[in-house]
Write a protein that holds these residues in place. Structure first.
Motif, short mmCIF file in Angstrom:
data_model
loop_
_atom_site.label_atom_id
_atom_site.label_comp_id
_atom_site.label_asym_id
_atom_site.label_seq_id
_atom_site.Cartn_x
_atom_site.Cartn_y
_atom_site.Cartn_z
N PRO A 7 56.02 107.33 128.15
CA PRO A 7 55.02 108.54 127.57
C PRO A 7 54.04 108.80 128.58
CG PRO A 7 54.69 106.49 126.47
CD PRO A 7 55.79 106.10 127.24
N GLY A 8 53.54 108.16 129.60
CA GLY A 8 52.57 107.89 130.09
C GLY A 8 52.73 108.72 131.56
N THR A 9 53.46 108.05 132.60
CA THR A 9 53.75 108.72 133.82
C THR A 9 55.09 109.04 134.30
OG1 THR A 9 54.82 106.20 134.42
CG2 THR A 9 52.31 106.35 134.40
N ARG A 31 51.54 111.15 124.87
CA ARG A 31 50.34 111.00 125.81
C ARG A 31 49.86 112.31 126.44
NH1 ARG A 31 51.42 105.67 127.61
NH2 ARG A 31 50.19 105.91 129.59
N HIS A 68 59.69 100.96 141.56
CA HIS A 68 58.49 102.02 142.06
C HIS A 68 58.44 101.76 143.56
CE1 HIS A 68 56.64 103.53 138.47
NE2 HIS A 68 56.51 102.16 137.93
N HIS A 114 61.48 103.15 129.35
CA HIS A 114 60.71 102.57 128.44
C HIS A 114 60.86 103.70 127.23
CE1 HIS A 114 57.86 100.55 131.60
NE2 HIS A 114 58.53 101.32 132.22
N GLN A 158 53.40 99.98 142.86
CA GLN A 158 53.55 101.39 142.36
C GLN A 158 52.11 102.20 143.03
OE1 GLN A 158 53.17 101.93 138.28
NE2 GLN A 158 53.41 104.28 138.43
N HIS A 218 58.05 95.75 138.07
CA HIS A 218 57.25 97.09 138.52
C HIS A 218 56.44 96.68 139.66
CE1 HIS A 218 58.30 98.30 134.47
NE2 HIS A 218 57.96 99.31 134.97
N ILE A 240 48.60 102.73 128.94
CA ILE A 240 49.85 102.12 128.08
C ILE A 240 48.96 101.40 126.84
CG2 ILE A 240 50.80 99.78 127.99
CD1 ILE A 240 51.18 100.20 131.12
N PHE A 265 54.61 94.13 135.20
CA PHE A 265 53.76 94.94 135.87
C PHE A 265 52.79 94.42 136.80
CE2 PHE A 265 52.14 98.76 137.31
CZ PHE A 265 51.18 99.51 136.48
N ASP A 304 62.44 106.09 134.59
CA ASP A 304 61.19 105.53 134.13
C ASP A 304 60.76 106.10 132.97
OD1 ASP A 304 58.06 104.72 135.54
OD2 ASP A 304 59.36 103.58 134.15
N TYR A 343 55.25 98.08 124.72
CA TYR A 343 54.18 99.01 124.11
C TYR A 343 53.53 98.39 122.70
CZ TYR A 343 54.83 102.69 127.46
OH TYR A 343 55.05 103.54 128.67
N ALA A 388 57.68 108.99 138.15
CA ALA A 388 56.39 108.65 138.11
C ALA A 388 55.38 109.13 139.40
CB ALA A 388 56.25 107.00 137.93
N TYR A 422 45.21 108.07 136.90
CA TYR A 422 45.70 107.25 135.82
C TYR A 422 44.84 105.92 135.85
CZ TYR A 422 49.61 104.18 133.95
OH TYR A 422 50.30 103.31 133.27
N1 DI6 Z 1 54.39 101.64 135.61
C1 DI6 Z 1 54.30 102.99 135.06
O1 DI6 Z 1 54.38 103.93 135.62
C2 DI6 Z 1 54.51 102.70 133.57
N2 DI6 Z 1 54.52 101.22 133.38
C3 DI6 Z 1 54.26 100.77 134.41
O2 DI6 Z 1 54.27 99.55 134.77
C4 DI6 Z 1 53.32 103.40 132.99
C5 DI6 Z 1 53.55 103.29 131.38
C6 DI6 Z 1 52.52 103.95 130.46
O3 DI6 Z 1 51.43 104.71 131.29
O4 DI6 Z 1 52.67 104.10 129.32
#
Ligand code: DI6
Ligand code: FE
Length: 425
Positions: free
Chosen positions: A332-334, A93, A277, A86, A257, A254, A116, A226, A329, A156, A302, A106
């Motif tokens: 910015p988040g995971t 973040r 995942h 991504h 996960q 995805h 997200i 997702f 993967d 995003y 992640a 999360y």
């Molecule tokens: N699974 C994830 O780990 C990322 N997107 C997804 O579908 C998380 C993306 C985010 O937290 O910005």
């Protein structure tokens, strides 16, 4: 490696197609079951591999060689491929990272409007050129490890124009860097606040019409989603996949996960390129992926960042004969990770993958996960000349080290794009 001029366009130089020969290399072709080639040679012409094997087997009538490189016994491998990123987004973040360190999960952060959606505001504030500019340092970091191909998703912006801009930026990156970029439409990543609790309307109003617009503009190579309790149900994902199928686009997902919603089974049912995942994939569903030829893309960045406890069922995937790939993967988040070398170390150390599985996971199996195995991912005659030379004694060093990059030279599509000081480029 020097920084390229940000707007540099990459055109073949005069005579770049003429034959070039690398000799004195230890070659790992990553063709399944192939043994390393000692004292190997690799001949390229017009960006393609025309010979790979023992130097003694070189065709006698090799026409005028433009350049010859003695690899000095270095290892020569297919360039790495990052099949799940991504890479394009605004802001970062780090604050949520601190919240998670303080104990928030999360899912709690996502349900409270973070996750997200919090990247959405920062991303929608940027123009296409600004999205390109902010993604460049992350792409250059991947290229510095010799990477030849990167998959980049939307997801995003969560508006039609914003999601299109993300993929426009991805197409722009490929014009100003010597790298192959494939794109995925991931508008079904999260539901924007205006559609909270109305996933179906969001899919009808934004995801599907936007996908049609992206396809019409030639921006999208595959469709992703997702599938998770905090995101979209299998039935909602199926609506998006039906549209992808109608447009003739491959899918990926995805899946599993944070829980087992049978997303991987849904993806396999659509002949998906990959299911990604998979921490919560049931052992028995590994055979479903294998039977469908759907690559299991594992994302240890992640798993590590979320301090997940549930491991993906590697043993079941192996026993089922499923293809296993690895990817950063990078998001910015995971998974704020921009190193496939680090990803391989995590794949081995956290998931128990072997060195061979890790190296195949970022080359041959990553190419398979992108539907590019006929073009790249292994060193075979007729494939793109995407390869790297490494200052290592054993390929295992590429998995074993943490935070060290022993790249000596990168060749992409037959073009030498980076070389250490000592290389005779
Ligand atoms: N699974 C994830 O780990 C990322 N997107 C997804 O579908 C998380 C993306 C985010 O937290 O910005
Ligand atoms: Fe992802």
């Amino acid at each position: 490696m020097g920084r390229w001029n940000a707007m540099q366009k990459f055109q073949p130089k005069e005579g770049e197609g003429a034959p070039r020969l690398w000799t004195g290399a230890r070659i790992a072709t990553l063709v399944k079951g192939a043994l390393p080639i000692e004292n190997g040679a690799l001949l390229i012409e017009d960006g393609q591999i025309t010979y790979v094997g023992p130097e003694a087997g070189l065709p006698a009538n090799v026409s005028a060689i433009r350049e010859r490189f003695d690899c000095g016994g270095r290892w020569l491998l297919p360039s790495f491929i990052d099949c799940h990123t991504h890479l394009i987004y605004g802001g970062n973040r780090a604050m949520e990272f601190e919240m998670r360190l303080a104990g928030a999960t999360y899912e709690e952060i996502a349900r409270a409007g973070g996750g997200i959606v919090s990247s959405v505001t920062a991303t929608n504030a940027l123009s296409v050129d600004q999205l390109v500019k902010t993604a460049l340092p992350r792409l250059d970091t991947l290229i510095a490890e010799g990477i030849s191909t990167v998959e980049i998703k939307s997801g995003y912006a969560l508006t039609i124009e914003g999601e299109l801009n993300m993929l426009r930026a991805a197409r722009q990156l490929e014009k100003i860097r010597p790298v192959r970029i494939v794109t995925s439409w991931l508008a079904a990543h999260a539901t924007p606040p205006a559609y909270k609790g109305r996933n179906g309307d969001y899919i009808s109003d934004i995801v599907i019409p936007g996908l049609r617009a992206a396809h019409a503009e030639g921006l999208v190579d595959a469709v992703d989603g997702f599938c998770e309790g905090i995101a979209f149900s299998p039935a909602e994902i199926a609506r998006v996949f039906d549209e992808a199928r109608a447009l003739g686009l491959p899918v990926k997902l995805h899946a599993e996960q944070l829980s087992d919603l049978k997303g991987a089974k849904l993806a396999a049912g659509y002949g998906a390129l990959s299911a990604d995942h998979l921490e919560y994939l049931a052992d028995e569903d590994a055979a479903v992926l294998a039977a469908a030829g759907t690559v299991a893309v594992l994302l240890p960045g992640a798993f590590y960042t979320l301090r997940e406890k549930q491991l993906p069922p590697v043993k079941a995937l192996r026993q089922a004969g499923a293809s296993i790939a690895l990817a950063t993967d990078s998001n910015p988040g995971t998974s704020p990770l921009t190193s496939l070398l680090m990803t391989m170390n995590m794949g081995a150390t956290l998931f128990g993958l072997t060195v061979e599985e890790c190296l195949a996971g970022v080359t041959r199996e990553a190419a398979r996960a992108l539907g590019l195995l006929s073009e790249t991912g292994t060193l075979e005659i007729g494939k793109a000349a995407d390869f790297t030379l490494w200052d290592i004694e054993r390929p295992a060093e590429l998995v074993y080290r943490i935070g060290f990059n022993p790249l000596f030279q990168r060749v992409w599509n037959g073009r030498i794009t980076s070389a250490s000081a000592g290389a005779s480029a």
